[in-house]
Design an enzyme around this catalytic site. Structure first.
Site, short mmCIF file in Angstrom:
data_model
loop_
_atom_site.label_atom_id
_atom_site.label_comp_id
_atom_site.label_asym_id
_atom_site.label_seq_id
_atom_site.Cartn_x
_atom_site.Cartn_y
_atom_site.Cartn_z
N GLY A 10 -48.37 -3.68 -25.36
CA GLY A 10 -49.42 -3.92 -24.37
C GLY A 10 -49.43 -2.88 -23.28
O GLY A 10 -48.67 -1.91 -23.29
N GLN A 11 -50.32 -3.07 -22.29
CA GLN A 11 -50.46 -2.09 -21.20
C GLN A 11 -49.14 -1.92 -20.44
O GLN A 11 -48.65 -0.80 -20.28
CB GLN A 11 -51.55 -2.55 -20.23
N ASP A 37 -40.69 -12.63 -32.93
CA ASP A 37 -41.70 -13.66 -32.68
C ASP A 37 -41.18 -14.56 -31.55
O ASP A 37 -40.28 -15.37 -31.75
CB ASP A 37 -41.93 -14.48 -33.96
N THR A 63 -53.80 -13.19 -23.10
CA THR A 63 -54.54 -12.78 -21.91
C THR A 63 -56.06 -12.80 -22.07
O THR A 63 -56.78 -12.37 -21.18
CB THR A 63 -54.12 -11.35 -21.49
N THR A 102 -49.77 -14.19 -13.02
CA THR A 102 -51.14 -13.78 -12.73
C THR A 102 -51.70 -14.41 -11.45
O THR A 102 -51.26 -15.48 -11.03
CB THR A 102 -52.04 -14.18 -13.91
N ASP A 103 -52.69 -13.75 -10.89
CA ASP A 103 -53.44 -14.30 -9.75
C ASP A 103 -54.24 -15.54 -10.15
O ASP A 103 -54.67 -16.31 -9.29
CB ASP A 103 -54.37 -13.24 -9.17
N TYR A 126 -56.15 -20.42 -19.06
CA TYR A 126 -55.24 -19.28 -18.92
C TYR A 126 -54.35 -19.45 -17.69
O TYR A 126 -53.12 -19.36 -17.76
CB TYR A 126 -56.04 -17.99 -18.82
N LYS A 130 -50.22 -20.12 -17.61
CA LYS A 130 -49.34 -19.14 -16.96
C LYS A 130 -48.52 -19.81 -15.86
O LYS A 130 -47.34 -19.49 -15.68
CB LYS A 130 -50.16 -17.98 -16.39
N TRP A 151 -55.74 -7.86 -12.08
CA TRP A 151 -56.66 -6.77 -12.44
C TRP A 151 -55.91 -5.58 -13.04
O TRP A 151 -56.10 -4.43 -12.65
CB TRP A 151 -57.44 -6.32 -11.22
#
Length: 287
Positions: A10-11, A37, A63, A102-103, A126, A130, A151
């Protein structure tokens, strides 16, 4: 230390791998679903024990915010159940875990930056999964560090920056939301912060991290096009109700970074400076 990185494709996972070269004092196990996994509890326990893992950075997550509304079971498995498995496994070795959150654990009705002690109030599947992941990680591992971000973008994978560059080149006009306010996060900057925590020592608790500054998605798009040299696309502001989505988005999700800056002596880059760095790399790669 021997460190397990999940979600390495991922990023954030890709940015972590680049920074590993600058931190050769540790041994890294970079995994994605093909290698490990994380929904398989026994597989995790065996991996952590066999490789004598001292710490885990969990970059893996479901995500797809809108798809999550119709895929609650899968989203829960990846965002809630799997992090708890990871936390429990590394706790047996007296190790630590960094869980990326996450926000979206907030509903965005506040008008000043969210601090870590604000009561979470997610308004989407989501966000709810989280938040449950945060609670599970803290329940099963004493040395759990939660980093909420927002973001996220980078030169890797699919993200808003790359999409706006592509659409800006393809279309004469774009409509972009102007009444959702937050701060972008360059994944490389977040990876730098994570390594600061690893190298200085994990201080358990919840932290917020994004770049500095406050903008809307509309302002973000205008900056992306300006920096990328796109002049032929007209960007017009949209109200949220003009662009309906299955999942609710926070209207205001600015995160206060004071705690992580003070704990680890970090200087957080301004969002536009980091955006320029990222787009320069993308232009070099002709993305």
């Amino acid at each position: 230390m021997k460190i397990l990185i999940t979600g390495c494709n991922g990023q954030l996972g890709n940015e972590m791998q680049l920074l590993e070269k600058e931190n050769p004092q540790h041994t890294y196990f970079n995994t994605d679903v093909a290698e490990l996994d994380i929904t398989d509890q026994k597989a995790i326990e065996d991996f952590v024990a066999t490789n004598e893992i001292d710490g885990i950075v969990n970059c893996a997550a479901y995500t797809a915010v809108d798809k999550a509304e119709d895929n609650k079971e899968l989203c829960t498995t990846l965002n809630t159940v799997a992090p708890a498995y990871l936390a429990a496994a590394v706790e047996k070795r007296g190790g630590w875990i960094i869980q990326i959150s996450t926000d979206y654990v907030f509903n965005g009705t506040k008008h000043t930056p969210y601090v870590e002690t604000d009561t979470p109030c997610p308004d989407s599947v989501y966000g709810s999964t989280k938040l449950a992941g945060e609670l599970g990680v803290q329940k099963f591992c004493k040395k759990a560090m939660i980093i909420r971000t927002a973001w996220l973008y980078s030169t890797f994978g699919n993200n808003f920056v790359k999409t706006m560059i592509r659409l800006g080149k393809e279309k004469p006009e774009l409509g972009v939301i102007f009444d959702q306010i937050g701060t972008p996060t360059y994944a490389r900057d977040l990876a730098v912060a994570i390594f600061a925590a690893i190298n200085q020592g994990i201080v358990p608790g919840i932290y917020h991290y994004s770049n500095e500054g406050i903008i809307s998605w509309y302002d973000f798009t205008k900056a992306i096009h300006r920096i990328a040299g796109i002049t032929t696309c007209h960007v017009r502001p949209l109200h949220t109700e003009e662009y309906p989505t299955p999942a609710n988005r926070p209207h205001y999700s600015v995160l206060d970074k004071t705690k992580i800056k003070q704990t680890y002596g970090l200087e957080v880059p301004y969002w536009e400076d980091s955006l320029e760095v990222c787009i320069d790399k993308l232009l070099i790669d002709n993305v």
